[in-house]
Design a protein around this motif. Structure first.
Motif, PDB file in Angstrom:
ATOM      1  N   PRO A   1      50.021  23.981 -13.431  1.00  0.00           N
ATOM      2  CA  PRO A   1      49.467  23.517 -14.716  1.00  0.00           C
ATOM      3  C   PRO A   1      47.977  23.175 -14.548  1.00  0.00           C
ATOM      4  O   PRO A   1      47.498  23.030 -13.412  1.00  0.00           O
ATOM      5  N   GLN A   2      47.288  23.063 -15.668  1.00  0.00           N
ATOM      6  CA  GLN A   2      45.872  22.655 -15.632  1.00  0.00           C
ATOM      7  C   GLN A   2      45.724  21.367 -14.832  1.00  0.00           C
ATOM      8  O   GLN A   2      46.523  20.438 -14.972  1.00  0.00           O
ATOM      9  N   HIS A   3      44.743  21.331 -13.936  1.00  0.00           N
ATOM     10  CA  HIS A   3      44.429  20.184 -13.084  1.00  0.00           C
ATOM     11  C   HIS A   3      45.478  19.925 -12.005  1.00  0.00           C
ATOM     12  O   HIS A   3      45.430  18.897 -11.328  1.00  0.00           O
TER      13      HIS A   3
ATOM     14  N   ALA B   1      49.152  16.825  -8.809  1.00  0.00           N
ATOM     15  CA  ALA B   1      49.059  15.474  -8.207  1.00  0.00           C
ATOM     16  C   ALA B   1      49.153  14.388  -9.273  1.00  0.00           C
ATOM     17  O   ALA B   1      49.734  13.328  -9.048  1.00  0.00           O
ATOM     18  N   ARG B   2      48.610  14.625 -10.441  1.00  0.00           N
ATOM     19  CA  ARG B   2      48.575  13.594 -11.493  1.00  0.00           C
ATOM     20  C   ARG B   2      49.876  13.494 -12.262  1.00  0.00           C
ATOM     21  O   ARG B   2      50.041  12.553 -13.051  1.00  0.00           O
ATOM     22  N   ASN B   3      50.779  14.446 -12.057  1.00  0.00           N
ATOM     23  CA  ASN B   3      52.067  14.278 -12.741  1.00  0.00           C
ATOM     24  C   ASN B   3      53.246  14.348 -11.793  1.00  0.00           C
ATOM     25  O   ASN B   3      54.268  14.963 -12.072  1.00  0.00           O
TER      26      ASN B   3
ATOM     27  N   VAL C   1      30.710  17.360 -24.785  1.00  0.00           N
ATOM     28  CA  VAL C   1      30.037  17.722 -23.528  1.00  0.00           C
ATOM     29  C   VAL C   1      31.121  18.052 -22.511  1.00  0.00           C
ATOM     30  O   VAL C   1      32.111  17.323 -22.401  1.00  0.00           O
ATOM     31  N   ASP C   2      30.973  19.212 -21.825  1.00  0.00           N
ATOM     32  CA  ASP C   2      31.957  19.572 -20.788  1.00  0.00           C
ATOM     33  C   ASP C   2      31.208  20.417 -19.763  1.00  0.00           C
ATOM     34  O   ASP C   2      31.137  21.635 -19.877  1.00  0.00           O
ATOM     35  N   ARG C   3      30.593  19.752 -18.795  1.00  0.00           N
ATOM     36  CA  ARG C   3      29.696  20.429 -17.855  1.00  0.00           C
ATOM     37  C   ARG C   3      30.115  20.148 -16.413  1.00  0.00           C
ATOM     38  O   ARG C   3      30.407  19.031 -16.067  1.00  0.00           O
TER      39      ARG C   3
ATOM     40  N   VAL D   1      32.850  10.676 -15.961  1.00  0.00           N
ATOM     41  CA  VAL D   1      31.976  11.098 -14.847  1.00  0.00           C
ATOM     42  C   VAL D   1      32.950  11.358 -13.706  1.00  0.00           C
ATOM     43  O   VAL D   1      33.554  10.416 -13.179  1.00  0.00           O
ATOM     44  N   GLU D   2      33.175  12.627 -13.407  1.00  0.00           N
ATOM     45  CA  GLU D   2      34.277  13.022 -12.535  1.00  0.00           C
ATOM     46  C   GLU D   2      33.747  13.668 -11.256  1.00  0.00           C
ATOM     47  O   GLU D   2      33.193  14.771 -11.293  1.00  0.00           O
ATOM     48  N   VAL D   3      33.894  12.962 -10.148  1.00  0.00           N
ATOM     49  CA  VAL D   3      33.384  13.522  -8.886  1.00  0.00           C
ATOM     50  C   VAL D   3      34.439  14.454  -8.300  1.00  0.00           C
ATOM     51  O   VAL D   3      35.651  14.226  -8.440  1.00  0.00           O
TER      52      VAL D   3
HETATM   53  O1  TA6 Z   1      37.224  17.330 -16.991  1.00  0.00           O
HETATM   54  C1  TA6 Z   1      36.976  18.038 -18.148  1.00  0.00           C
HETATM   55  C2  TA6 Z   1      38.220  18.831 -18.532  1.00  0.00           C
HETATM   56  O2  TA6 Z   1      38.415  19.892 -17.651  1.00  0.00           O
HETATM   57  C3  TA6 Z   1      38.033  19.293 -19.975  1.00  0.00           C
HETATM   58  O3  TA6 Z   1      37.811  20.687 -20.037  1.00  0.00           O
HETATM   59  C4  TA6 Z   1      39.329  18.843 -20.650  1.00  0.00           C
HETATM   60  O4  TA6 Z   1      40.312  19.834 -20.526  1.00  0.00           O
HETATM   61  C5  TA6 Z   1      39.644  17.591 -19.817  1.00  0.00           C
HETATM   62  O5  TA6 Z   1      39.395  18.007 -18.496  1.00  0.00           O
HETATM   63  C6  TA6 Z   1      41.007  17.004 -20.057  1.00  0.00           C
HETATM   64  O6  TA6 Z   1      42.000  17.828 -19.534  1.00  0.00           O
HETATM   65  P1  TA6 Z   1      43.540  17.341 -19.721  1.00  0.00           P
HETATM   66  O7  TA6 Z   1      44.368  18.399 -19.044  1.00  0.00           O
HETATM   67  O8  TA6 Z   1      43.653  15.993 -19.073  1.00  0.00           O
HETATM   68  O9  TA6 Z   1      43.755  17.232 -21.208  1.00  0.00           O
END
Ligand code: TA6
Length: 302
Positions: free
Chosen positions: A81-83, A86-88, A215-217, A275-277
């Motif tokens: 899944p996206q990300h 680990a977070r779920n 903003v998404d950079r 602010v995500e490192v």
């Molecule tokens: O960190 C920015 C990002 O990648 C955005 O594109 C947006 O998707 C955000 O994370 C939140 O993602 P999430 O899966 O927690 O809804």
């Protein structure tokens, strides 16, 4: 320092004698609250954040591993899944320690800091998650509360024979009083990918960045280790990277906030900035038996 485990075994709270506190949900090892000695909250948490372990937490500091964003096609992480996972997933609480030498202690006295350790091991993942990313790994995530700030460090270990590559990021939702009076510094001349502008490449030309819309950079290959958040021109947070070269700046603004069911209140984007490192612009490779460590130190300057 005091450390308490909630009666439902879902979260750990650590407190310093001077009043600072941190609360960590075992689900995702998600920091959901970090307060200064005067009780001021530093993290934004949606009022509709789901905290029962059925969905990643909207707010606090979700942990992103082994992939940031939607996984690429034809890659070992493609089925995740996206990300990442680990977070779920539920992490184990490994224990606490109070240390004098941590970079967060003011006086170096033993009661200045408390460190909480959390573990996530491939052997403990549900079968379907293991199938989607079939590597043997061990993660140890340390959350250290000090009087000056909060440190979160991730240690990744390849426990198998096969090498694997990963991305890691700490998706920190910082609380601000008013986004229209907030600026971010420390990113001047940094290259970034702008995901609001079709993932095109740019170079930051502002010493102080204002946020007046979505903003998404992904700022990457950063030279300077500290990204600062100012309110009314006064420093509010310093976010210091440790062995991480990238910083993601995100604010969903009106439309995207409206589109997230667990984002509440809907104008909450006025009171937060992410602010995500991380190490997300490429892939970190670990051979069997190797380990890697990186993280952040967030100073609250209120
Ligand atoms: O960190 C920015 C990002 O990648 C955005 O594109 C947006 O998707 C955000 O994370 C939140 O993602 P999430 O899966 O927690 O809804």
């Amino acid at each position: 320092p005091s450390v308490d485990i909630s009666s439902d075994n879902s979260r750990i709270t650590a407190r310093l004698p001077t009043g600072e506190s941190v609360e960590v949900l075992l689900y995702g090892a998600t920091v959901i609250s970090w307060k200064n000695g005067n009780g001021a909250e530093n993290l934004w948490l949606s009022e509709k954040a789901v905290l029962d372990g059925s969905k990643a937490v909207r707010g606090g500091i979700p942990v992103v591993f082994p992939v940031f964003g939607p996984p690429p096609k034809d890659h070992a992480t493609s089925a995740l899944p996206q990300h990442g996972f680990a977070r779920n997933n539920r992490w184990e609480y490994l224990g606490k320690s109070s240390s004098e030498s941590a970079p967060l202690s003011k006086s170096g006295a033993g009661d200045d800091t408390v460190k909480l350790d959390f573990g996530l091991y491939s052997s403990a993942l549900p079968e379907d998650a293991r199938k989607k990313w079939p590597y043997d790994f061990g993660l140890v995530y340390s959350v250290t509360l000090g009087r000056e700030g909060l440190q979160t460090m991730m240690n990744v270990r390849n426990e198998g024979k096969e090498p694997f590559e990963f991305q890691v990021l700490m998706h920190t939702y910082l609380k601000v009083s008013d986004i229209s009076k907030t600026t971010i510094t420390g990113l001047l001349s940094a290259p970034y990918i702008d995901k609001v502008l079709n993932a095109t490449a740019h170079t930051e030309s502002n010493h102080a960045i204002s946020i007046t819309g979505e903003v998404d950079r992904v700022y990457h290959s950063l030279k300077q280790s500290t990204t600062s958040v100012l309110e009314d021109g006064k420093p509010r947070y310093d976010v210091v990277r440790d062995n991480l070269d990238d910083t993601v700046l995100w604010n969903p603004w009106t439309e995207k906030a409206a589109g997230m069911g667990d984002f509440y209140p809907k104008d909450g984007f006025k009171h937060m900035v992410c602010v995500e490192v991380g190490a997300v612009n490429s892939w970190t490779k670990l051979d069997g038996g190797e380990s890697w460590e990186g993280g952040q130190l967030i100073k609250s300057l209120l």
